[in-house]
Write a protein that holds these residues in place. Structure first.
Motif, PDB file in Angstrom:
ATOM      1  N   TYR A 170      64.779 -24.542 -41.809  1.00 39.40           N
ATOM      2  CA  TYR A 170      65.149 -24.129 -40.928  1.00 39.40           C
ATOM      3  C   TYR A 170      64.675 -24.812 -39.296  1.00 39.40           C
ATOM      4  O   TYR A 170      64.036 -25.675 -39.188  1.00 39.40           O
ATOM      5  CB  TYR A 170      64.189 -23.129 -40.539  1.00 39.40           C
ATOM      6  CG  TYR A 170      64.532 -22.138 -39.364  1.00 39.40           C
ATOM      7  CD1 TYR A 170      66.085 -20.784 -39.495  1.00 39.40           C
ATOM      8  CD2 TYR A 170      64.144 -21.756 -38.232  1.00 39.40           C
ATOM      9  CE1 TYR A 170      66.104 -20.295 -38.227  1.00 39.40           C
ATOM     10  CE2 TYR A 170      64.455 -20.933 -36.862  1.00 39.40           C
ATOM     11  CZ  TYR A 170      65.107 -20.681 -36.872  1.00 39.40           C
ATOM     12  OH  TYR A 170      65.386 -19.079 -35.801  1.00 39.40           O
ATOM     13  N   GLU A 175      64.764 -22.702 -46.198  1.00 44.93           N
ATOM     14  CA  GLU A 175      65.267 -21.268 -45.430  1.00 44.93           C
ATOM     15  C   GLU A 175      65.739 -20.403 -46.617  1.00 44.93           C
ATOM     16  O   GLU A 175      66.604 -20.859 -48.106  1.00 44.93           O
ATOM     17  CB  GLU A 175      66.351 -21.007 -45.171  1.00 44.93           C
ATOM     18  CG  GLU A 175      66.598 -21.700 -43.209  1.00 44.93           C
ATOM     19  CD  GLU A 175      67.839 -21.283 -42.783  1.00 44.93           C
ATOM     20  OE1 GLU A 175      68.297 -19.867 -42.570  1.00 44.93           O
ATOM     21  OE2 GLU A 175      68.121 -22.382 -42.403  1.00 44.93           O
ATOM     22  N   HIS A 183      61.414 -12.370 -36.881  1.00 42.16           N
ATOM     23  CA  HIS A 183      60.742 -13.529 -37.824  1.00 42.16           C
ATOM     24  C   HIS A 183      58.932 -13.092 -37.860  1.00 42.16           C
ATOM     25  O   HIS A 183      59.353 -12.542 -36.487  1.00 42.16           O
ATOM     26  CB  HIS A 183      61.229 -15.298 -37.561  1.00 42.16           C
ATOM     27  CG  HIS A 183      62.812 -15.024 -37.330  1.00 42.16           C
ATOM     28  ND1 HIS A 183      62.644 -16.123 -37.258  1.00 42.16           N
ATOM     29  CD2 HIS A 183      63.111 -14.146 -37.509  1.00 42.16           C
ATOM     30  CE1 HIS A 183      64.118 -16.704 -37.687  1.00 42.16           C
ATOM     31  NE2 HIS A 183      64.339 -15.341 -38.073  1.00 42.16           N
ATOM     32  N   MET A 228      60.799 -17.921 -45.603  1.00 39.31           N
ATOM     33  CA  MET A 228      60.884 -19.580 -44.362  1.00 39.31           C
ATOM     34  C   MET A 228      59.496 -20.277 -45.199  1.00 39.31           C
ATOM     35  O   MET A 228      58.096 -19.562 -45.013  1.00 39.31           O
ATOM     36  CB  MET A 228      61.210 -19.759 -43.406  1.00 39.31           C
ATOM     37  CG  MET A 228      61.892 -19.055 -42.690  1.00 39.31           C
ATOM     38  SD  MET A 228      62.613 -18.957 -41.178  1.00 39.31           S
ATOM     39  CE  MET A 228      63.272 -18.244 -40.543  1.00 39.31           C
ATOM     40  N   ASP A 263      70.972 -13.740 -48.506  1.00 37.41           N
ATOM     41  CA  ASP A 263      70.258 -14.346 -47.496  1.00 37.41           C
ATOM     42  C   ASP A 263      68.649 -14.507 -47.072  1.00 37.41           C
ATOM     43  O   ASP A 263      68.501 -14.521 -48.375  1.00 37.41           O
ATOM     44  CB  ASP A 263      69.745 -12.061 -46.536  1.00 37.41           C
ATOM     45  CG  ASP A 263      70.853 -11.643 -46.127  1.00 37.41           C
ATOM     46  OD1 ASP A 263      71.648 -12.274 -45.217  1.00 37.41           O
ATOM     47  OD2 ASP A 263      71.295 -11.306 -46.185  1.00 37.41           O
ATOM     48  N   THR A 264      68.171 -14.631 -46.411  1.00 39.18           N
ATOM     49  CA  THR A 264      66.772 -15.097 -46.024  1.00 39.18           C
ATOM     50  C   THR A 264      65.317 -14.218 -46.250  1.00 39.18           C
ATOM     51  O   THR A 264      65.547 -13.487 -46.268  1.00 39.18           O
ATOM     52  CB  THR A 264      66.689 -16.578 -44.979  1.00 39.18           C
ATOM     53  OG1 THR A 264      68.032 -17.713 -45.164  1.00 39.18           O
ATOM     54  CG2 THR A 264      65.066 -16.712 -44.923  1.00 39.18           C
ATOM     55  N   PRO A 289      62.904 -12.206 -42.097  1.00 35.98           N
ATOM     56  CA  PRO A 289      62.440 -13.230 -43.008  1.00 35.98           C
ATOM     57  C   PRO A 289      60.631 -13.179 -42.722  1.00 35.98           C
ATOM     58  O   PRO A 289      60.221 -12.944 -41.851  1.00 35.98           O
ATOM     59  CB  PRO A 289      62.734 -14.297 -42.904  1.00 35.98           C
ATOM     60  CG  PRO A 289      64.278 -13.586 -41.833  1.00 35.98           C
ATOM     61  CD  PRO A 289      64.016 -12.281 -41.528  1.00 35.98           C
ATOM     62  N   PRO A 346      66.237 -17.684 -49.971  1.00 38.19           N
ATOM     63  CA  PRO A 346      67.261 -17.164 -50.004  1.00 38.19           C
ATOM     64  C   PRO A 346      66.937 -15.445 -51.288  1.00 38.19           C
ATOM     65  O   PRO A 346      66.199 -16.270 -51.850  1.00 38.19           O
ATOM     66  CB  PRO A 346      68.451 -17.282 -50.731  1.00 38.19           C
ATOM     67  CG  PRO A 346      68.473 -18.665 -51.417  1.00 38.19           C
ATOM     68  CD  PRO A 346      66.904 -18.597 -50.838  1.00 38.19           C
ATOM     69  N   ARG A 353      69.400 -23.965 -49.125  1.00 34.45           N
ATOM     70  CA  ARG A 353      70.170 -23.727 -47.656  1.00 34.45           C
ATOM     71  C   ARG A 353      69.474 -24.188 -46.518  1.00 34.45           C
ATOM     72  O   ARG A 353      69.907 -23.531 -45.276  1.00 34.45           O
ATOM     73  CB  ARG A 353      70.077 -22.216 -47.672  1.00 34.45           C
ATOM     74  CG  ARG A 353      70.274 -21.320 -49.445  1.00 34.45           C
ATOM     75  CD  ARG A 353      71.893 -21.389 -49.134  1.00 34.45           C
ATOM     76  NE  ARG A 353      71.989 -20.247 -50.160  1.00 34.45           N
ATOM     77  CZ  ARG A 353      72.131 -20.797 -51.122  1.00 34.45           C
ATOM     78  NH1 ARG A 353      72.275 -22.105 -52.049  1.00 34.45           N
ATOM     79  NH2 ARG A 353      72.891 -19.878 -52.574  1.00 34.45           N
ATOM     80  N   CYS A 388      57.470 -15.737 -42.575  1.00 34.70           N
ATOM     81  CA  CYS A 388      57.466 -17.115 -42.634  1.00 34.70           C
ATOM     82  C   CYS A 388      56.217 -17.335 -42.950  1.00 34.70           C
ATOM     83  O   CYS A 388      55.190 -16.924 -42.466  1.00 34.70           O
ATOM     84  CB  CYS A 388      57.499 -17.929 -41.059  1.00 34.70           C
ATOM     85  SG  CYS A 388      59.955 -16.687 -40.146  1.00 34.70           S
TER      86      CYS A 388
END
Length: 531
Positions: free
Chosen positions: A366, A169, A54, A155, A151-152, A78, A171, A363, A80
């Protein structure tokens, strides 16, 4: 058509159209994608493979942030987005909440990390020679993973207007869906230039800015929003499309109007939460089309605003969008209006915007099952937004769930009152919110920011209120604060909880209080000024 951002970014790798304009420099898509591949490869090589990869970004709207976005898409990990206005423990909490293994920052933001405990986080300063060497030593890119649509990609923290920010999250499919829809709607292509002045750690900039430019192959001009610099940037970079969220149009309109304002290349502005009056004024002043819609980071409730949308409405919802009473779990009644256009049946018609078919593209939050469960109740998504719907299906926002007021036995919400107050030309921005009544229930308070150079007296305000036939007398503000500015988030959303916390004591403020139908300046305020 690409199914993921990873595929779409790869498609841009051979394009020689301009991708980024920043200051006096520009980069083609070929150069931009190459730099993103290098960054992704460097970060993957430096990461601990036994931990989730991340990557956090504590960056402003710069080419480095655009590279980080593209690198995450290409690298299959991902990203963030960390809010650059957060400080201290709150900032450390956000970084930890999304399990950042790596954090990218720069010289401008490095000091924000001073004294923070960031256990297990590797921090890279992208403005240093050490970072440049890390990139120079990067191997060829082998993605962390080949991603799928669900898929992410990122975030993204919510704005935090009604509590602590939560990490949504997001996608790949959500970002692609948003961008492709706007590209098609506005006919954008590689000849366009997109102005990215909303914070790139937030959903509006990603959904309605970055993804639009990526989908169209258009150029991106990242910038820190400035009302006074707006038009100069539009002309300098040849901006044809811009996105916004919150009150930027009002801020820009507060600057002095010039005879040549329409002499600019801007064609389309798309965003959320602008007042109808500001939409019309911005379109007229700058000679462009403004499209305003409803949006949230979660994107579980989708509402579109067609050309024939009536004033005040945010449009019609996708299938499944409805308005429900949260207590009875039943759909609210159709709104009824009196001869003046005032809502007659607020108790029965106003409820919470929901998606009865589930969470849509949402989704979850997180690492926050409780908050996710609060949104997903009884098989439906509950937005936290209050609204009502007329007989033709047009939806009108009434505020957030915290905006309910009980005034003299009548239930009121804030958004309809704010829409009416913005009819007064002297007002640039307004926030209406409940304050405790000295006996029982609530009273209405309005915090008002005037247009540049405008004046407003208690008598003029009272006269205006008396002329608004669709404003219930119980909705008249008991208290009025004439403010220089209003507290807001990084995404230009007013923080009403901070306004509520200020209470109704003057404390040096220009504060009016109504007794009966008369407004007057508080004696306490006059005494404070006289000392």
């Amino acid at each position: 058509m690409a199914d993921t951002l990873q595929q779409l970014l790869r498609d841009r790798a051979e394009h020689d159209a301009v991708a980024v304009k920043y200051g006096d420099r520009s980069w083609t898509w070929r150069e931009h994608i190459a730099a993103a591949c290098t960054q992704a490869a460097a970060l993957i090589a430096s990461a601990d493979p036994t931990r989730p990869l991340h990557v956090g970004t504590l960056l402003g709207n710069t080419p480095e942030m655009l590279t980080a976005l593209a690198a995450a898409g290409l690298g299959g990990y991902p990203l963030c987005g960390i809010n650059t206005t957060r400080r201290g423990d709150a900032l450390a909490r956000d970084i930890a909440k999304v399990d950042c293994q790596i954090l990218l920052t720069d010289a401008e933001h490095w000091h924000l990390l001073d004294g923070l405990e960031l256990s297990g986080v590797t921090v890279f300063d992208t403005s240093t020679t050490e970072w440049a060497q890390l990139l120079a030593d990067a191997p060829d890119l082998t993605p962390h993973r080949e991603v799928g649509p669900d898929d992410t990609f990122m975030m993204i923290f919510t704005s935090g207007t009604s509590g602590e920010p939560k990490a949504v999250e997001v996608p790949h499919s959500m970002v692609l869906f948003a961008g492709s829809a706007l590209v098609e709607r506005y006919g954008l292509d590689s000849s366009d230039v997109c102005y990215l002045a909303m914070p790139l750690f937030h959903s509006n900039a990603v959904y309605a800015g970055w993804s639009v430019a990526l989908g169209a192959g258009a150029a991106m001009a990242p910038a820190k929003f400035s009302a006074s610099r707006f038009l100069a940037d539009v002309r300098r970079y040849g901006i044809t499309y811009m996105n916004y969220v919150g009150k930027p149009l009002a801020y820009i309109l507060a600057t002095p109007e010039q005879p040549d304002d329409r002499d600019n290349p801007l064609r389309v502005a798309f965003g959320n939460e602008a007042a109808d009056r500001d939409i019309e004024a911005f379109s007229r002043r700058f000679g462009c089309t403004v499209w305003d819609g409803f949006g949230s980071t979660e994107t579980a409730v989708i509402i579109t605003r067609p050309d024939d949308c009536p004033a005040g409405s945010i449009g019609r919802g996708f299938p499944g969008v409805a308005i429900y009473h949260p207590d009875t779990l039943t759909e609210c009644a159709v709104a009824e209006f009196d001869e003046n256009g005032a809502l007659k049946n607020a108790d029965d018609a106003v409820g919470e915007l929901v998606n009865t078919s589930g969470g849509g593209l949402f989704r979850g939050y997180y690492n926050d099952p409780d908050a996710t469960g609060e949104r997903m109740r009884h098989g439906m998504y509950w937005s936290g937004d209050l609204a009502y719907r007329d007989a033709e299906g047009w939806i009108y926002l009434a505020g957030r769930t915290a905006d309910w007021m009980r005034v003299d036995g009548e239930n009121l919400t804030t958004a309809p009152i704010e829409r009416i107050l913005l009819r007064l030309p002297a007002i640039n921005r307004v926030a209406v919110y409940p304050v405790p009544d000295e006996f029982v229930g609530d009273q209405v308070m309005a915090a008002i920011v005037l247009q540049d150079g405008a004046e407003l007296t208690p008598d003029a305000f009272e006269k205006f209120l008396s002329e608004q036939r669709d404003l219930s007398p119980k909705a008249w503000p008991r208290y009025v604060w004439i403010a220089d500015d209003l507290p807001s988030t990084a995404t230009n959303k007013i923080l009403k909880r901070e306004l509520v916390a200020l209470g109704v004591e003057p404390a040096g403020r220009v504060l009016w209080k109504r007794e009966g139908t008369t407004f007057f300046r508080e004696i306490a305020f006059q005494q404070e000024n006289a000392e």
